[in-house]
Enzyme design. Structure first.
Site, PDB file in Angstrom:
ATOM      1  N   ASP A   2       0.764  -1.391   0.119  1.00  0.00           N
ATOM      2  CA  ASP A   2       0.105  -0.132  -0.093  1.00  0.00           C
ATOM      3  C   ASP A   2       0.859   1.425   0.200  1.00  0.00           C
ATOM      4  OD1 ASP A   2      -2.500   1.268  -0.055  1.00  0.00           O
ATOM      5  OD2 ASP A   2      -3.004   1.133   2.141  1.00  0.00           O
ATOM      6  N   ASN A  50     -10.721  -3.224  -5.802  1.00  0.00           N
ATOM      7  CA  ASN A  50      -9.960  -2.362  -6.502  1.00  0.00           C
ATOM      8  C   ASN A  50     -10.472  -2.277  -8.072  1.00  0.00           C
ATOM      9  OD1 ASN A  50      -6.587  -3.514  -5.182  1.00  0.00           O
ATOM     10  ND2 ASN A  50      -7.919  -1.609  -4.816  1.00  0.00           N
TER      11      ASN A  50
HETATM   12  C1  IPE Z   1      -1.167   0.344  -4.166  1.00  0.00           C
HETATM   13  O1  IPE Z   1      -1.148   1.297  -3.369  1.00  0.00           O
HETATM   14  C2  IPE Z   1      -2.046  -0.772  -3.907  1.00  0.00           C
HETATM   15  C3  IPE Z   1      -2.790  -1.248  -5.141  1.00  0.00           C
HETATM   16  C4  IPE Z   1      -4.192  -1.601  -5.215  1.00  0.00           C
HETATM   17  C5  IPE Z   1      -2.265  -1.584  -6.379  1.00  0.00           C
HETATM   18  P1  IPE Z   1      -2.480   2.527  -3.395  1.00  0.00           P
HETATM   19  O2  IPE Z   1      -3.048   2.706  -4.897  1.00  0.00           O
HETATM   20  O3  IPE Z   1      -3.833   1.860  -2.595  1.00  0.00           O
HETATM   21  O4  IPE Z   1      -1.810   3.766  -2.909  1.00  0.00           O
HETATM   22  P2  IPE Z   1      -2.473   4.642  -1.797  1.00  0.00           P
HETATM   23  O5  IPE Z   1      -3.082   3.985  -0.959  1.00  0.00           O
HETATM   24  O6  IPE Z   1      -3.425   5.629  -2.611  1.00  0.00           O
HETATM   25  O7  IPE Z   1      -1.445   5.471  -1.487  1.00  0.00           O
HETATM   26 MG    MG Z   2      -3.928   2.265  -0.904  1.00  0.00          MG
END
Ligand code: IPE
Ligand code: MG
Length: 228
Positions: A2, A50
């Site tokens: 994350d 996601n």
């Molecule tokens: C990567 O980080 C996690 C994925 C789902 C690829 P994020 O895209 O969640 O990053 P933040 O939380 O917006 O900083």
């Molecule tokens: Mg995130």
């Protein structure tokens, strides 16, 4: 994994630049885990939730993951790493990407150095619902259902319970990750954003884990009446 978006935001870059920068961290952590003797490593790359992100970001992630998988397949094979992909059920996943997942899994199936599970289009609740469906279809009488039998219907039932979960970027949530398997996991929440996470950060998490006193609902070893 994350913090990609925030890493990019801090640099006035588009979120996708954060995802691109995540590749180095992924490879570094895989190598570090393998060298440290970790036998099971799982990376949470994309959740069933996601899909709610903007279409362009989702498309970028699909293309990026495909490129990373293809690029690093020889390294993973050479390191004796068995790769498998957890989830990958949604029809929106490009066919070519699903094919590359299958190809890498087949290519590395006989490796025994470490099992790398990439959770992609993964949801812990979905896995539990699918296990329930599979169990019902098997005709197992309700009174005979045990935790062990239920777990045998989860995807990759040979996967052991999770010992340690590392969530980067300071967020402290489960986010639907391997809900059944994390029942007694230890958790660490390093503040570092994923694109900056490297082998020393990973080893620091392992060190924290080793100092934890895991009791699984019991009492500390020194007070359990054991004369030794
Ligand atoms: C990567 O980080 C996690 C994925 C789902 C690829 P994020 O895209 O969640 O990053 P933040 O939380 O917006 O900083
Ligand atoms: Mg995130």
């Amino acid at each position: 994994m994350d913090g990609n978006g925030r890493w990019a935001q801090q640099r006035s870059l588009p979120r996708t630049a954060g995802h691109r920068a995540a590749e180095t961290a992924v490879i570094d952590v895989i190598e570090a885990a393998r060298s440290a003797g970790v036998e099971w490593l799982s990376l949470y790359a994309f959740s069933t939730e996601n899909w709610n992100r903007p279409g362009a970001e989702v498309e970028f992630l699909m293309r990026l993951v495909r490129r990373v998988v293809r690029k690093h397949a020889p390294l993973l094979l050479a390191r004796g790493i068995r790769c498998r992909f957890l989830g990958v059920a949604d029809p929106r996943i490009p066919r070519e990407l699903a094919q590359d997942f299958d190809d890498l899994a087949v290519l590395t199936a006989d490796n025994r150095g470490m099992t790398l599970t990439v959770a992609f289009d993964h949801g812990g609740r979905r896995d539990i619902v699918e296990a329930a469906r599979s169990l019902i279809r098997s005709g197992t009488p309700a009174d005979e259902v045990t935790e062990r039998i239920f777990a045998d219907h989860l995807p990759f039932p040979d996967t052991p319970d999770v010992d340690l979960v590392i969530r980067t970027s300071g967020e402290q949530r489960i986010s639907n990750f391997m809900l059944w398997q994390v029942a007694y996991a230890e958790w660490v929440f390093p503040e570092v954003l994923w694109p900056e996470f490297r082998a020393p950060d990973f080893l620091a998490c392992l060190h924290t884990y080793r100092r934890r006193d895991r009791r699984f609902g019991g009492v500390p070893a020194r007070t359990n009446g054991d004369p030794s």
